[in-house]
Write an enzyme that holds these catalytic residues in place. Structure first.
Site, PDB file in Angstrom:
ATOM      1  N   THR A  62       0.822  -1.203   0.000  1.00 27.91           N
ATOM      2  CA  THR A  62       0.000   0.000   0.000  1.00 27.91           C
ATOM      3  C   THR A  62       0.858   1.255   0.000  1.00 27.91           C
ATOM      4  O   THR A  62       0.439   2.308  -0.495  1.00 27.91           O
ATOM      5  CB  THR A  62      -0.943   0.006   1.215  1.00 27.91           C
ATOM      6  N   TYR A 149       6.057 -12.822   2.684  1.00 31.75           N
ATOM      7  CA  TYR A 149       4.788 -12.494   2.031  1.00 31.75           C
ATOM      8  C   TYR A 149       4.543 -13.468   0.885  1.00 31.75           C
ATOM      9  O   TYR A 149       5.247 -13.462  -0.119  1.00 31.75           O
ATOM     10  CB  TYR A 149       4.864 -11.057   1.512  1.00 31.75           C
ATOM     11  N   LYS A 174       2.742 -14.067   5.750  1.00 32.82           N
ATOM     12  CA  LYS A 174       1.586 -13.259   5.368  1.00 32.82           C
ATOM     13  C   LYS A 174       1.044 -13.818   4.064  1.00 32.82           C
ATOM     14  O   LYS A 174       1.762 -13.915   3.066  1.00 32.82           O
ATOM     15  CB  LYS A 174       1.988 -11.795   5.191  1.00 32.82           C
TER      16      LYS A 174
END
Length: 319
Positions: A62, A149, A174
């Site tokens: 983000t 991730y 994640k």
């Protein structure tokens, strides 16, 4: 733990495992000339922490990690660390090929970050052996704990996650893939063959939309992009999940999160661009996204404003 209490001496895994609020992934602010606006970025991070974020994940997806130079990255991570002041952990992104991922990891460490979110390697589709070597080299490069991730070209077998979990410095996974069958097998494998304190995160875009399913697997940690522009909504949802307030969960899913997710699906890159538009709509000018992302269409921004307004109205109705 009291609000605002410094917990910098506690291990990162223990600090993240406290379900005190959503995980905050701030956007990166740019000025009118397109350069990083550190003052506005500091304001954005400070407001998030004061609103109740449990952690700050700086310069991650983000936060447009892909669009930042190493110098900009280090400056933003350092600014986040300074603003947070030890109240919550600051985790920084690290990615690209192994050499650059190591460089970003060391920059994050020098800037004072508490941990790393290791992004997928750049572009290539690697086998499990190569992926394992990549993340082990990133983990060995600094003293910072690493969260790996999983998404896109970095998808792991349960056996590989067990190997990652056994690696010094790697504390969690994640998941940005959304394959719940795979996640169940991963969790089961690590539970029986790996360390018992490995962390799991729901990292799908607008994770609230899928968090009921992830909670059924025992995954309670999730990223919240909505927290960037509507922290009260994100906090209300987090609290409702934690306390079993199904009525509030369903009300916000039906009236806010589902419409937001459907709007997000209207454009490529909206998982970032729409969030940044939301921050601007809420009164903080964080600038536009950098190429290759593009700004949302005008009618989509108008619709976003309506969705946000509806979300806050739902909170008022619940009082």
């Amino acid at each position: 733990m009291e609000p605002g209490e410094l917990v910098t001496s506690a291990p990162l895994a223990a600090r993240l495992d406290i379900p005190s609020g959503p995980l905050f992934f701030p956007v990166t602010a740019y000025g009118p000339d397109g350069s990083v606006d550190l003052d506005t970025y500091r304001t954005h991070v400070r407001r998030g922490v004061e609103a109740g974020a449990a952690a700050v994940f700086a310069c991650c997806g983000t936060g447009e990690f892909h669009a930042l130079t190493p110098e900009e990255f280090e400056a933003c991570v350092r600014a986040a660390v300074e603003v947070v002041g030890g109240r919550v952990p600051v985790v920084a992104g690290a990615g690209y090929g192994t050499a650059l991922a190591v460089r970003y990891a060391r920059l994050a460490e020098a800037a004072g970050a508490d941990g790393l979110l290791a992004m997928p390697p750049y572009l290539v589709v690697a086998g499990q052996e190569g992926l394992l070597r990549h993340y082990r080299e990133v983990a060995a490069a600094t003293a910072l704990p690493v969260i790996v991730y999983q998404r896109d070209n970095a998808v792991f077998t349960p056996e590989t996650v067990v190997a990652l979990a056994r690696t010094d410095g790697i504390i969690g996974l994640k998941d940005g893939l959304g394959d719940l069958d795979l996640m169940q097998r991963v969790i089961s494998a690590v539970r029986t063959e790996g360390p018992g304190d490995f962390l799991y995160f729901n990292g799908l875009p607008t994770a609230e939309q899928t968090q009921l399913a992830y909670r059924a697997l025992g995954v309670t940690l999730y990223s919240s992009a909505v927290f960037c522009f509507a922290p009260e909504i994100a906090l209300a949802f987090h609290q409702a999940l934690r306390t079993g307030d199904d009525a509030t969960v369903e009300r916000l899913l039906d009236g806010f999160y589902r419409p937001f997710v459907e709007l997000r699906a209207q454009g490529c890159g909206y998982a970032v661009a729409l969030v940044k538009a939301g921050v601007r709509l809420r009164g903080l000018d964080v600038g536009e996204v950098r190429p290759p992302l593009h700004e949302p269409a005008g009618d989509h921004v108008k619709r976003l404003a309506e969705v946000i307004e509806r979300g806050y109205a739902l909170l008022e109705e619940a009082k």
